[in-house]
Design a protein around this motif. Sequence first.
Motif, PDB file in Angstrom:
ATOM      1  N   GLU A  92       0.821  -1.205   0.000  1.00 27.06           N
ATOM      2  CA  GLU A  92       0.000   0.000   0.000  1.00 27.06           C
ATOM      3  C   GLU A  92       0.858   1.259   0.000  1.00 27.06           C
ATOM      4  N   THR A  93       1.965   1.223   0.742  1.00 20.99           N
ATOM      5  CA  THR A  93       2.833   2.391   0.841  1.00 20.99           C
ATOM      6  C   THR A  93       3.503   2.715  -0.481  1.00 20.99           C
ATOM      7  N   MET A  94       4.003   1.691  -1.168  1.00 15.72           N
ATOM      8  CA  MET A  94       4.808   1.909  -2.371  1.00 15.72           C
ATOM      9  C   MET A  94       4.002   1.841  -3.669  1.00 15.72           C
ATOM     10  N   LEU A  95       2.914   1.059  -3.674  1.00 17.89           N
ATOM     11  CA  LEU A  95       2.195   0.806  -4.923  1.00 17.89           C
ATOM     12  C   LEU A  95       0.766   1.319  -4.909  1.00 17.89           C
ATOM     13  N   GLY A  96       0.296   1.804  -3.763  1.00 16.93           N
ATOM     14  CA  GLY A  96      -1.062   2.312  -3.665  1.00 16.93           C
ATOM     15  C   GLY A  96      -2.053   1.253  -3.227  1.00 16.93           C
ATOM     16  N   PRO A  97      -3.271   1.668  -2.863  1.00 20.48           N
ATOM     17  CA  PRO A  97      -4.260   0.732  -2.305  1.00 20.48           C
ATOM     18  C   PRO A  97      -4.790  -0.291  -3.294  1.00 20.48           C
ATOM     19  N   ASP A  98      -4.603  -0.052  -4.591  1.00 16.80           N
ATOM     20  CA  ASP A  98      -5.152  -0.948  -5.604  1.00 16.80           C
ATOM     21  C   ASP A  98      -4.082  -1.832  -6.236  1.00 16.80           C
ATOM     22  N   TYR A  99      -3.022  -2.125  -5.482  1.00 11.08           N
ATOM     23  CA  TYR A  99      -1.962  -2.998  -5.994  1.00 11.08           C
ATOM     24  C   TYR A  99      -2.524  -4.359  -6.394  1.00 11.08           C
ATOM     25  N   GLN A 100      -1.823  -5.018  -7.327  1.00  9.96           N
ATOM     26  CA  GLN A 100      -2.262  -6.315  -7.836  1.00  9.96           C
ATOM     27  C   GLN A 100      -1.158  -7.351  -7.692  1.00  9.96           C
ATOM     28  N   ILE A 101      -1.524  -8.539  -7.218  1.00 12.05           N
ATOM     29  CA  ILE A 101      -0.602  -9.675  -7.139  1.00 12.05           C
ATOM     30  C   ILE A 101      -0.530 -10.308  -8.515  1.00 12.05           C
ATOM     31  N   VAL A 102       0.672 -10.383  -9.092  1.00 12.06           N
ATOM     32  CA  VAL A 102       0.802 -10.854 -10.473  1.00 12.06           C
ATOM     33  C   VAL A 102       1.660 -12.097 -10.615  1.00 12.06           C
ATOM     34  N   GLU A 103       2.378 -12.488  -9.561  1.00 13.85           N
ATOM     35  CA  GLU A 103       3.320 -13.608  -9.703  1.00 13.85           C
ATOM     36  C   GLU A 103       3.480 -14.352  -8.383  1.00 13.85           C
ATOM     37  N   VAL A 104       3.469 -15.669  -8.475  1.00 14.92           N
ATOM     38  CA  VAL A 104       3.887 -16.545  -7.385  1.00 14.92           C
ATOM     39  C   VAL A 104       4.825 -17.572  -8.005  1.00 14.92           C
ATOM     40  N   GLY A 105       5.995 -17.730  -7.439  1.00 14.89           N
ATOM     41  CA  GLY A 105       6.954 -18.685  -7.981  1.00 14.89           C
ATOM     42  C   GLY A 105       8.076 -18.910  -6.999  1.00 14.89           C
ATOM     43  N   PHE A 106       9.110 -19.603  -7.459  1.00 15.12           N
ATOM     44  CA  PHE A 106      10.266 -19.795  -6.582  1.00 15.12           C
ATOM     45  C   PHE A 106      11.525 -20.022  -7.411  1.00 15.12           C
ATOM     46  N   ASP A 107      12.618 -19.497  -6.884  1.00 12.10           N
ATOM     47  CA  ASP A 107      13.956 -19.688  -7.442  1.00 12.10           C
ATOM     48  C   ASP A 107      14.693 -20.686  -6.572  1.00 12.10           C
ATOM     49  N   THR A 108      15.424 -21.597  -7.193  1.00 13.34           N
ATOM     50  CA  THR A 108      16.205 -22.563  -6.424  1.00 13.34           C
ATOM     51  C   THR A 108      17.599 -22.718  -7.008  1.00 13.34           C
ATOM     52  N   PRO A 109      18.627 -22.215  -6.314  1.00 10.35           N
ATOM     53  CA  PRO A 109      20.002 -22.571  -6.689  1.00 10.35           C
ATOM     54  C   PRO A 109      20.386 -23.887  -6.017  1.00 10.35           C
ATOM     55  N   PHE A 110      20.724 -24.880  -6.825  1.00 13.96           N
ATOM     56  CA  PHE A 110      21.111 -26.191  -6.305  1.00 13.96           C
ATOM     57  C   PHE A 110      22.628 -26.234  -6.105  1.00 13.96           C
ATOM     58  N   PRO A 111      23.121 -27.249  -5.399  1.00 16.31           N
ATOM     59  CA  PRO A 111      24.570 -27.396  -5.274  1.00 16.31           C
ATOM     60  C   PRO A 111      25.239 -27.322  -6.645  1.00 16.31           C
ATOM     61  N   GLY A 112      26.291 -26.554  -6.729  1.00 12.64           N
ATOM     62  CA  GLY A 112      26.981 -26.385  -8.001  1.00 12.64           C
ATOM     63  C   GLY A 112      26.513 -25.197  -8.814  1.00 12.64           C
ATOM     64  N   ALA A 113      25.466 -24.488  -8.353  1.00 10.83           N
ATOM     65  CA  ALA A 113      25.035 -23.279  -9.050  1.00 10.83           C
ATOM     66  C   ALA A 113      26.186 -22.282  -9.090  1.00 10.83           C
ATOM     67  N   LYS A 114      26.352 -21.641 -10.237  1.00  9.82           N
ATOM     68  CA  LYS A 114      27.462 -20.712 -10.443  1.00  9.82           C
ATOM     69  C   LYS A 114      27.026 -19.282 -10.144  1.00  9.82           C
ATOM     70  N   VAL A 115      28.000 -18.388 -10.118  1.00  8.81           N
ATOM     71  CA  VAL A 115      27.689 -16.976  -9.945  1.00  8.81           C
ATOM     72  C   VAL A 115      26.932 -16.481 -11.172  1.00  8.81           C
ATOM     73  N   GLN A 116      25.909 -15.670 -10.950  1.00  6.40           N
ATOM     74  CA  GLN A 116      25.167 -15.071 -12.046  1.00  6.40           C
ATOM     75  C   GLN A 116      25.820 -13.753 -12.466  1.00  6.40           C
ATOM     76  N   PRO A 117      25.596 -13.328 -13.698  1.00  9.56           N
ATOM     77  CA  PRO A 117      25.995 -11.975 -14.059  1.00  9.56           C
ATOM     78  C   PRO A 117      25.115 -10.968 -13.310  1.00  9.56           C
ATOM     79  N   TRP A 118      25.654  -9.803 -13.043  1.00  4.56           N
ATOM     80  CA  TRP A 118      24.834  -8.739 -12.450  1.00  4.56           C
ATOM     81  C   TRP A 118      23.673  -8.429 -13.399  1.00  4.56           C
ATOM     82  N   HIS A 119      22.483  -8.211 -12.847  1.00  4.22           N
ATOM     83  CA  HIS A 119      21.321  -7.974 -13.700  1.00  4.22           C
ATOM     84  C   HIS A 119      20.185  -7.357 -12.888  1.00  4.22           C
TER      85      HIS A 119
END
Length: 276
Positions: A92-119
Amino acid sequence: MSLDTTHSERFDVDEIRRGLQTDGIIACKGAFSRDWVQQLREDVDAAFQEARSRPGGAVGRGPNRWYVEIHPEDVRGFVDLVEHPWVRTVCETMLGPDYQIVEVGFDTPFPGAKVQPWHRDFPSPPETKNERRLTSLAFNMTTVDTTDEMGPFEIAPGTQWEAGDDFDHEQFPPESEYSRYEALAQRKYPQMGDISARSALTIHRGTPNRSQLPRPVLVLGVDAPGAGNDAHHDLAVTHGFWEQLPESVRSHLSCPIVDELQPIVQKHDIEGLVMG
């Protein structure tokens, strides 16, 4: 009750605004119980196994690193999460009272995951470039006690305001800027029950997972009206689930209401992250 009601007091909206406008990331420690997070982990693990069993179910975000988008009802604690008073106050503070939920998901780095480029996760919109106004937020919730060996999230505070016109795809800054981001960089070590909110425009990366454990992190994406990120996601709910939701949640969901959920086929790979 799984929600930690000690966090139901009024939050300092000036502090919330200041944190997201300066560093680009804020956090609420101990927002949920460890039992609640353990249930979340069970749901995430089940969703990952299902996603990996079919073509397009999971998308690569670099070596040994995967992203899976899911539906709200795939997470038993969805209502607890989006109704948490800190989450609601930040939205509400940053997006206003009419904000919308648009995504539910998950990120998983497994053993051996490498460094990502900055992005950053997508190009900076005009409202941010020209008005210094954030139009979306990403909430992250770890399902483990993060250690340095697990490849913690690393962020360069304050970089959400960089225009990025010279970035590759307006997302990947040139390597000539890496030393500057590394000088700014902060690694985050959230514990089970903590939740953070950040601008996905703030330059960040995953670091190498040198442990023997995966590090799944739930992602909740929220937009200001008209931000348009819903076009990149396939959120849906069933009629039965919709009918059980409180109106305070329904008002922030504009996704399709269907008879039966269809497995989500991930829409986009991020070439720079995979090649990284």
